[in-house]
Design an enzyme around this catalytic site. Structure first.
Site, mmCIF file in Angstrom:
data_model
loop_
_atom_site.group_PDB
_atom_site.id
_atom_site.type_symbol
_atom_site.label_atom_id
_atom_site.label_comp_id
_atom_site.label_asym_id
_atom_site.label_seq_id
_atom_site.Cartn_x
_atom_site.Cartn_y
_atom_site.Cartn_z
ATOM 1 N N GLU A 121 0.849 -1.191 0.000
ATOM 2 C CA GLU A 121 0.000 0.000 0.000
ATOM 3 C C GLU A 121 0.883 1.238 0.000
ATOM 4 O O GLU A 121 2.085 1.169 0.305
ATOM 5 C CB GLU A 121 -0.938 -0.011 1.218
ATOM 6 C CG GLU A 121 -1.995 -1.102 1.111
ATOM 7 C CD GLU A 121 -3.026 -1.100 2.237
ATOM 8 O OE1 GLU A 121 -4.178 -1.415 1.961
ATOM 9 O OE2 GLU A 121 -2.672 -0.794 3.384
ATOM 10 N N HIS A 238 -10.246 9.134 3.215
ATOM 11 C CA HIS A 238 -9.873 8.097 2.252
ATOM 12 C C HIS A 238 -10.261 8.597 0.873
ATOM 13 O O HIS A 238 -11.389 9.062 0.684
ATOM 14 C CB HIS A 238 -10.577 6.776 2.563
ATOM 15 C CG HIS A 238 -9.893 5.619 1.901
ATOM 16 N ND1 HIS A 238 -9.941 5.421 0.536
ATOM 17 C CD2 HIS A 238 -9.121 4.637 2.404
ATOM 18 C CE1 HIS A 238 -9.225 4.349 0.236
ATOM 19 N NE2 HIS A 238 -8.714 3.852 1.357
ATOM 20 N N ARG A 286 -2.357 8.783 0.550
ATOM 21 C CA ARG A 286 -3.788 9.079 0.614
ATOM 22 C C ARG A 286 -4.119 10.564 0.666
ATOM 23 O O ARG A 286 -5.052 11.019 0.014
ATOM 24 C CB ARG A 286 -4.373 8.485 1.891
ATOM 25 C CG ARG A 286 -4.645 7.056 1.764
ATOM 26 C CD ARG A 286 -5.234 6.525 3.026
ATOM 27 N NE ARG A 286 -5.221 5.085 2.875
ATOM 28 C CZ ARG A 286 -5.623 4.229 3.771
ATOM 29 N NH1 ARG A 286 -6.086 4.670 4.918
ATOM 30 N NH2 ARG A 286 -5.572 2.942 3.548
ATOM 31 N N HIS A 347 -12.285 9.053 7.183
ATOM 32 C CA HIS A 347 -11.950 7.634 7.335
ATOM 33 C C HIS A 347 -11.349 7.310 8.697
ATOM 34 O O HIS A 347 -11.670 6.293 9.290
ATOM 35 C CB HIS A 347 -10.958 7.283 6.222
ATOM 36 C CG HIS A 347 -10.619 5.841 6.117
ATOM 37 N ND1 HIS A 347 -11.575 4.873 5.930
ATOM 38 C CD2 HIS A 347 -9.427 5.198 6.158
ATOM 39 C CE1 HIS A 347 -10.990 3.690 5.859
ATOM 40 N NE2 HIS A 347 -9.682 3.860 6.020
ATOM 41 N N ARG A 382 -1.317 8.962 8.965
ATOM 42 C CA ARG A 382 -1.272 7.523 9.248
ATOM 43 C C ARG A 382 -0.890 6.756 7.998
ATOM 44 O O ARG A 382 -1.485 6.936 6.933
ATOM 45 C CB ARG A 382 -2.638 7.057 9.710
ATOM 46 C CG ARG A 382 -2.748 5.554 9.850
ATOM 47 C CD ARG A 382 -4.132 5.148 10.261
ATOM 48 N NE ARG A 382 -5.055 5.179 9.150
ATOM 49 C CZ ARG A 382 -5.599 4.087 8.598
ATOM 50 N NH1 ARG A 382 -5.289 2.883 9.040
ATOM 51 N NH2 ARG A 382 -6.443 4.183 7.605
HETATM 52 C C1 LIG Z 1 -14.010 0.868 5.927
HETATM 53 C C2 LIG Z 1 -12.753 0.856 6.742
HETATM 54 C C3 LIG Z 1 -11.635 0.195 6.280
HETATM 55 C C4 LIG Z 1 -10.464 0.199 7.043
HETATM 56 N N1 LIG Z 1 -9.375 -0.521 6.608
HETATM 57 C C5 LIG Z 1 -8.287 -0.609 7.397
HETATM 58 C C6 LIG Z 1 -7.191 -1.452 7.044
HETATM 59 O O1 LIG Z 1 -7.221 -2.139 6.029
HETATM 60 N N2 LIG Z 1 -6.115 -1.494 7.875
HETATM 61 C C7 LIG Z 1 -6.042 -0.757 9.030
HETATM 62 O O2 LIG Z 1 -5.037 -0.832 9.751
HETATM 63 N N3 LIG Z 1 -7.075 0.031 9.397
HETATM 64 C C8 LIG Z 1 -8.184 0.112 8.632
HETATM 65 N N4 LIG Z 1 -9.234 0.897 9.019
HETATM 66 C C9 LIG Z 1 -9.174 1.551 10.330
HETATM 67 C C10 LIG Z 1 -9.371 0.508 11.424
HETATM 68 O O3 LIG Z 1 -10.352 -0.421 11.011
HETATM 69 C C11 LIG Z 1 -9.808 1.132 12.733
HETATM 70 O O4 LIG Z 1 -8.971 2.202 13.064
HETATM 71 C C12 LIG Z 1 -9.736 0.099 13.850
HETATM 72 O O5 LIG Z 1 -10.480 -1.037 13.495
HETATM 73 C C13 LIG Z 1 -10.262 0.691 15.136
HETATM 74 O O6 LIG Z 1 -10.366 -0.339 16.076
HETATM 75 P P1 LIG Z 1 -10.869 0.015 17.533
HETATM 76 O O7 LIG Z 1 -10.860 -1.253 18.296
HETATM 77 O O8 LIG Z 1 -10.104 1.157 18.052
HETATM 78 O O9 LIG Z 1 -12.371 0.569 17.310
HETATM 79 P P2 LIG Z 1 -13.616 -0.097 16.589
HETATM 80 O O10 LIG Z 1 -13.238 -1.283 15.822
HETATM 81 O O11 LIG Z 1 -14.338 0.978 15.863
HETATM 82 O O12 LIG Z 1 -14.515 -0.561 17.819
HETATM 83 C C14 LIG Z 1 -15.158 0.386 18.641
HETATM 84 C C15 LIG Z 1 -16.120 -0.341 19.554
HETATM 85 O O13 LIG Z 1 -16.578 0.517 20.586
HETATM 86 C C16 LIG Z 1 -17.979 0.404 20.726
HETATM 87 N N5 LIG Z 1 -18.463 1.656 21.327
HETATM 88 C C17 LIG Z 1 -18.249 2.912 20.890
HETATM 89 N N6 LIG Z 1 -18.840 3.800 21.734
HETATM 90 C C18 LIG Z 1 -19.422 3.070 22.728
HETATM 91 C C19 LIG Z 1 -20.193 3.402 23.873
HETATM 92 N N7 LIG Z 1 -20.513 4.662 24.196
HETATM 93 N N8 LIG Z 1 -20.620 2.403 24.667
HETATM 94 C C20 LIG Z 1 -20.351 1.103 24.361
HETATM 95 N N9 LIG Z 1 -19.652 0.734 23.280
HETATM 96 C C21 LIG Z 1 -19.179 1.709 22.474
HETATM 97 C C22 LIG Z 1 -18.444 0.146 19.308
HETATM 98 O O14 LIG Z 1 -19.761 -0.364 19.277
HETATM 99 C C23 LIG Z 1 -17.373 -0.842 18.843
HETATM 100 O O15 LIG Z 1 -17.654 -2.131 19.330
HETATM 101 C C24 LIG Z 1 -10.417 0.908 8.267
HETATM 102 C C25 LIG Z 1 -11.541 1.594 8.721
HETATM 103 C C26 LIG Z 1 -12.715 1.564 7.973
HETATM 104 C C27 LIG Z 1 -13.921 2.283 8.492
#
Ligand SMILES: Cc1cc2nc3c(=O)[nH]c(=O)nc-3n(C[C@H](O)[C@H](O)[C@H](O)COP(=O)(O)OP(=O)(O)OC[C@H]3O[C@@H](n4cnc5c(N)ncnc54)[C@H](O)[C@@H]3O)c2cc1C
Length: 545
Positions: A121, A238, A286, A347, A382
């Protein structure tokens, strides 16, 4: 509102994405864990990640080269120590995920050895993107949930919405106040350590790849509790989300890996344009691609550009990108035959709750990891596929840290009535408050898109600041209403204000923050933008302070 007795666990996790689940899995070795999540357990940004997770596992790669690529993307603001920790820990943790049952795409080499199929990438000087075809996040989420469910010490409470953190009179985090969506009751959960893994803020923008859960709750809660917040101006847009089709509030992402495989960006009339903006043309980073598309669309008055993969081997496209191929086909676009209409969309937020290398925030016993946290890995930009990695490594380190924590001594809570960081006596929800919240949410998303988006300027940011302040007055109508929608909208407003406040302080262009009034870097600003309760978001921009 009725309230129940406090329940106690050793560790409390808010969020069931990669950060929350990995922490839960690892911390369960030291004690009982409760994971609270506001919808069904799979719903998260993690679930939609496509491209993959970056780690230096190839023979021609090393943590040092990954480190250099990450630091280069960060434009002088990436924290060297965090970059080192994350890039060095990456290969081992990705292997752990694989051994746990996350089915990354592999192949067998000429010597009969099983190897990860590695994608490439933008900004990475080696092939190092470990992936599960183009549904990596879905596969990670599936594998982690299975692993967590098999741990007897972990309880997952779906449909529980965290309202606010609970602090004691020594300003230590004692847990969280939670709305049980099924019973409508507010419950208090206490733990000796609380981990925020609440993800991003994409829903603060009109166009976003993030699902509806991405409302910045953890960042807003943390800020209300006094946690230092950093670098919120660095929002990654993105460049290529599918134009014209919304999937439950999010735009469908066309992964950068499609350009990595050779797809080319074209204007609507079929002409190429990226070579006029960047030497790497369609494979430019990006931020450069998003700005170029934004500029071309404005210049031409077009509402999308095209991503053309029609010259690539159709078999390879179908095999490498089954999710993108099938989803687009469902919308009537065969991507092997027709260019894909695409637009940029919000994104990823590089900023968030400031944490140290053990994922500790500035509030004792409160940890944060993943997208809601700002570890310093990304700096001003990032590198693709570094966010899943960051979440994994910092959640892992937090789990190591909490193992040694003593139980918290019983102390009175700061707000004895509610136990929350701020007083949270709620009113019952009603239809008119929800309607006002819906208006405020729509307006704030438009304001952020128009004035705090891909290209910013001073007058636009001032307008955004003033308009958000007006919305804040209207938010008084619903901010105490016990409804998830109202509380999320209040949180969105709070994080939108943090983005604009940080953006107004950075009087330069660096990484993901581009202000056309200051189109160049200025080393007086080569530092993080930090906001805390003592130094409120409303403070005037200070170029040199
Ligand atoms: C379409 C897309 C594609 C992506 N592709 C990539 C990739 O290929 N590689 C990469 O490194 N990153 C990628 N990213 C970014 C990456 O996916 C995210 O940064 C990462 O998954 C975040 O993980 P997290 O555990 O921090 O949060 P999340 O996976 O968003 O989880 C957050 C959790 O908190 C919960 N939550 C939030 N607020 C509350 C509340 N008040 N009470 C209770 N629960 C709550 C939600 O319901 C969820 O379960 C992508 C993002 C998107 C949107």
């Amino acid at each position: 509102m009725s309230q129940s007795e406090a329940s106690r666990f050793d560790y409390l996790v808010i969020g069931s994405g990669i950060a929350g689940l990995w922490f839960a899995y690892k911390a369960s070795r030291h004690g009982s864990v409760l994971v609270i999540t506001k919808k069904e357990d799979t719903e998260s940004n993690t679930n939609y990640a496509q491209g993959g997770i970056a780690a230096a596992v190839a023979e021609n790669d090393s943590a040092a080269i990954h480190r250099e690529d990450t630091a280069r993307a960060g434009q002088g603001l990436a924290d060297p120590e965090i970059v080192r920790l994350v890039t060095e820990a990456g290969p081992g943790l990705v292997r752990e995920l694989f051994d746990l049952g996350v089915k990354f795409t592999v192949y067998v080499d000429a010597q009969g050895q099983q190897r990860f199929d590695l994608g490439r990438e933008g900004g990475h000087h080696r092939r190092r993107i470990i992936h599960a075809q183009d549904f990596t996040g879905y596969e990670i989420e599936r594998g982690l949930l299975k692993a967590v469910h098999s741990q007897p010490g972990v309880t997952i409470s779906e449909e529980h919405f965290a309202l606010d953190l609970v602090l004691d009179q020594d300003e230590r985090c004692q847990g969280v106040r939670v709305l049980n969506k099924e019973t409508g009751r507010v419950e208090t959960v206490r733990a000796k350590a609380t981990m925020l893994g609440t993800g991003g803020i994409g829903q603060a923008y009109l166009h976003t790849t993030n699902p509806l859960i991405a409302t910045g709750d953890g960042i807003a809660m943390g800020e209300r509790a006094g946690v230092r917040v950093a670098n919120m101006e660095f929002i990654q847009f993105h460049p290529t989300s599918l134009y014209g089709h919304s999937l439950e509030g999010r735009a469908f992402l066309i992964s950068e890996a499609v350009r990595g495989e050779g797809a080319i960006l074209r204007a609507k009339d079929g002409s190429t344009f990226m070579e006029r903006y960047h030497p790497d043309a369609s494979l430019a980073p990006r931020d450069a691609v998003a700005r170029a598309i934004d500029s071309e669309m404005k210049k031409r008055g077009d509402n999308y550009v095209l991503l053309d993969a029609t010259h690539l081997d159709p078999e390879r496209i179908r095999e490498r990108f089954p999710n993108i191929y099938n989803r687009c086909l469902g919308f009537g676009i065969d991507i092997t035959k027709r260019p894909i209409p695409v637009v940029p969309a919000a994104h990823y937020v590089c900023g968030g709750l400031a944490i140290n290398s053990w994922a500790e925030t500035s509030v004792e016993r409160l940890f944060a990891a993943g997208e809601c946290a700002c570890s310093g890995l990304h700096g001003a930009n990032r590198l693709a596929s570094n966010s899943l990695l960051e979440a994994l490594v910092l959640a892992d380190r937090a789990a190591q840290r909490v193992g040694g924590l003593e139980p918290l001594p019983a102390r009175s809570l700061r707000d004895p009535e509610s136990g929350a960081a701020v007083s949270t006596a709620f009113d019952p929800p009603d239809e008119s408050s929800e309607a006002v919240a819906a208006e405020v949410r729509n307006e704030l998303r438009r304001i952020m898109w128009d004035y705090a988006g891909i290209v910013r300027n001073d007058s636009g940011l001032t307008k955004a600041w003033e308009s958000l302040a007006e919305l804040e007055e209207r938010a008084g109508r619903f901010s105490r209403h016990l409804s998830v929608f109202c509380q999320e909208t209040s949180n969105l407003l709070a994080v939108a204000q943090l983005v604009v406040a940080c953006a107004r302080r950075r009087l330069e262009s660096r990484g993901l923050h581009y202000n056309e009034d200051y189109p160049h870097k200025d080393d007086r600003f080569k530092k993080n933008t930090e906001i805390s309760r003592e130094e409120p978001a409303a403070a005037k921009p200070d170029p040199t302070g």
